[in-house]
Design an enzyme around this catalytic site. Structure first.
Site, mmCIF file in Angstrom:
data_model
loop_
_atom_site.group_PDB
_atom_site.id
_atom_site.type_symbol
_atom_site.label_atom_id
_atom_site.label_comp_id
_atom_site.label_asym_id
_atom_site.label_seq_id
_atom_site.Cartn_x
_atom_site.Cartn_y
_atom_site.Cartn_z
ATOM 1 C CG ASP A 1 -7.547 0.518 3.529
ATOM 2 O OD1 ASP A 1 -8.340 -0.414 3.308
ATOM 3 O OD2 ASP A 1 -6.322 0.451 3.305
ATOM 4 C CE LYS B 1 -3.747 -1.907 2.777
ATOM 5 N NZ LYS B 1 -4.669 -1.706 3.885
HETATM 6 N N1 LIG Z 1 -10.642 -4.913 9.291
HETATM 7 C C1 LIG Z 1 -9.852 -4.551 8.309
HETATM 8 O O1 LIG Z 1 -10.284 -4.395 7.163
HETATM 9 C C2 LIG Z 1 -8.411 -4.250 8.605
HETATM 10 C C3 LIG Z 1 -7.649 -3.490 7.710
HETATM 11 C C4 LIG Z 1 -6.306 -3.215 8.033
HETATM 12 C C5 LIG Z 1 -5.761 -3.716 9.198
HETATM 13 N N2 LIG Z 1 -6.534 -4.466 10.033
HETATM 14 C C6 LIG Z 1 -5.966 -5.012 11.283
HETATM 15 O O2 LIG Z 1 -5.373 -3.955 11.997
HETATM 16 C C7 LIG Z 1 -4.216 -4.434 12.674
HETATM 17 C C8 LIG Z 1 -3.007 -3.565 12.340
HETATM 18 O O3 LIG Z 1 -2.744 -3.602 10.965
HETATM 19 P P1 LIG Z 1 -1.641 -2.625 10.330
HETATM 20 O O4 LIG Z 1 -1.819 -2.758 8.880
HETATM 21 O O5 LIG Z 1 -1.700 -1.276 10.971
HETATM 22 O O6 LIG Z 1 -0.286 -3.345 10.797
HETATM 23 P P2 LIG Z 1 1.123 -2.681 11.203
HETATM 24 O O7 LIG Z 1 1.363 -1.440 10.408
HETATM 25 O O8 LIG Z 1 2.090 -3.787 11.158
HETATM 26 O O9 LIG Z 1 0.904 -2.226 12.739
HETATM 27 C C9 LIG Z 1 0.810 -3.179 13.762
HETATM 28 C C10 LIG Z 1 0.442 -2.470 15.067
HETATM 29 O O10 LIG Z 1 0.260 -3.473 16.082
HETATM 30 C C11 LIG Z 1 1.181 -3.234 17.157
HETATM 31 N N3 LIG Z 1 1.622 -4.525 17.714
HETATM 32 C C12 LIG Z 1 2.034 -5.619 17.022
HETATM 33 N N4 LIG Z 1 2.349 -6.607 17.875
HETATM 34 C C13 LIG Z 1 2.119 -6.133 19.124
HETATM 35 C C14 LIG Z 1 2.273 -6.672 20.423
HETATM 36 N N5 LIG Z 1 2.723 -7.925 20.620
HETATM 37 N N6 LIG Z 1 1.947 -5.898 21.490
HETATM 38 C C15 LIG Z 1 1.473 -4.634 21.313
HETATM 39 N N7 LIG Z 1 1.328 -4.052 20.102
HETATM 40 C C16 LIG Z 1 1.647 -4.800 19.030
HETATM 41 C C17 LIG Z 1 2.310 -2.458 16.524
HETATM 42 O O11 LIG Z 1 3.039 -1.790 17.519
HETATM 43 P P3 LIG Z 1 4.587 -1.346 17.261
HETATM 44 O O12 LIG Z 1 4.497 -0.061 16.475
HETATM 45 O O13 LIG Z 1 5.138 -1.175 18.609
HETATM 46 O O14 LIG Z 1 5.239 -2.449 16.476
HETATM 47 C C18 LIG Z 1 1.525 -1.535 15.582
HETATM 48 O O15 LIG Z 1 0.908 -0.499 16.305
HETATM 49 C C19 LIG Z 1 -4.044 -5.908 12.276
HETATM 50 O O16 LIG Z 1 -4.635 -6.698 13.263
HETATM 51 C C20 LIG Z 1 -4.845 -6.012 10.997
HETATM 52 O O17 LIG Z 1 -5.355 -7.317 10.830
HETATM 53 C C21 LIG Z 1 -7.839 -4.733 9.762
#
Ligand SMILES: NC(=O)c1ccc[n+]([C@@H]2O[C@H](COP(=O)([O-])OP(=O)(O)OC[C@H]3O[C@@H](n4cnc5c(N)ncnc54)[C@H](OP(=O)(O)O)[C@@H]3O)[C@@H](O)[C@H]2O)c1
Length: 278
Positions: free
Chosen positions: A103, A47
């Site tokens: 999104d 993205k």
């Molecule tokens: N429903 C939907 O359509 C949709 C769309 C997009 C995303 N999502 C969901 O949203 C979530 C994030 O996606 P993203 O694209 O933003 O991913 P990303 O950019 O990789 O961000 C991941 C986030 O989760 C945190 N994190 C990961 N492991 C953790 C842990 N063990 N303890 C505490 N915090 C943790 C990270 O913190 P750090 O910065 O400290 O690493 C960061 O804030 C995922 O679960 C994804 O499935 C859903």
């Protein structure tokens, strides 16, 4: 959700998933364009990379700094760029890729429809400051949220997003840290809760769930994360991220086809596929 929708719209198209290494994203987009694909969806990390690859950026992609939907376009007889869906395949000459972001709108649409949450003037605790968290923060700010509290494992990232909000949306009170009062919404954008055995992303010693009127988890599989289970027990209104997934898809389909998406049919297809519900 796309293939049943395409069938319902009478389109002889197929939606396929392809695994592409980030180093080959430019080749993959060029290849799809050369094969006259109608369009693409992209997921992380593509993205962000696609912003510098596509030929044209829609305002949505410029505003949120990410492309999750690409539409391929060609020039019509008058020289105007048109989606391939509107052109006769035999008349397609010069092509270009046009990047959109569906999104951000999907987040607020799902919050409204699934929780009855109205951003204007509201206070929000946002857990996570990754790609989805940043987009949610900016979108809520653009819709006039009153206060935004950002909490992330890596504190510096929450501080960066808070600073970006203060610069771009000065009327929003954006603060990295836990709220000092009740909030209208706690929104999880971390990936904690995806895996079996994961705990809750919310530290109840820092902020008890009963102080949030509603709780939204962007995770949709499992349908009920530990956060949502605890939130329900605390009496909060809850919703998971299925609506967000659905609405980014319905909007992408409309961008490709130029027709209204069959939303309820797509929701039913998602429920069946994600939760194996009949
Ligand atoms: N429903 C939907 O359509 C949709 C769309 C997009 C995303 N999502 C969901 O949203 C979530 C994030 O996606 P993203 O694209 O933003 O991913 P990303 O950019 O990789 O961000 C991941 C986030 O989760 C945190 N994190 C990961 N492991 C953790 C842990 N063990 N303890 C505490 N915090 C943790 C990270 O913190 P750090 O910065 O400290 O690493 C960061 O804030 C995922 O679960 C994804 O499935 C859903």
């Amino acid at each position: 959700m796309h293939n049943p929708a395409l069938a319902a719209l009478g389109l002889d198209w197929r939606y396929l998933a392809c695994d592409v290494h980030p180093d080959r994203l430019r080749d993959a987009i060029a290849g799809a364009q050369a094969m006259k694909f109608i369009g693409l969806n992209l997921t992380l990390p593509h993205k962000l990379l696609a912003v510098d690859i596509v030929d044209e950026l829609d305002a949505s992609a410029k505003t949120w700094g990410a492309v999750n939907t690409v539409r391929f376009e060609a020039k019509d007889a008058s020289g105007a760029w048109q989606p391939l869906a509107k052109l006769n395949p035999d008349d397609i000459g010069e092509l270009r890729s046009h990047g959109f972001n569906t999104d951000a709108d999907a987040i607020t649409r799902s919050l409204r429809e699934d929780l009855g949450f109205e951003p204007r003037g509201a206070s929000v605790l946002l857990l996570g400051a990754g790609g989805a968290g940043r987009t949610a923060a900016l979108k809520l700010a653009s819709e006039g949220v009153g206060s935004l509290f950002l909490v992330n494992r890596t504190t510096s990232k929450a501080e960066e997003v808070a600073a970006e909000i203060r610069t771009r949306f000065p009327s929003v009170r954006a603060h990295a840290g836990w709220p000092d009062a009740d909030v209208d919404l706690a929104l999880n954008s971390t990936s904690l809760g995806l895996k079996p055995g994961d705990g809750s992303p919310l530290d109840e010693a820092k902020f008890p769930l009963r102080r949030a009127r509603a709780v939204y988890d962007m995770i949709y599989r499992p349908a009920e994360t530990p956060l949502l289970r605890a939130a329900k027990a605390a009496g909060c209104k809850v919703a998971n991220g299925l609506g967000m997934l659905l609405y980014q898809g319905t909007k992408a389909l409309e961008i490709w086809t130029g027709q209204p998406a069959p939303v309820e049919l797509m929701r039913a297809a998602l429920l069946k596929d994600v939760y194996a519900r009949a």
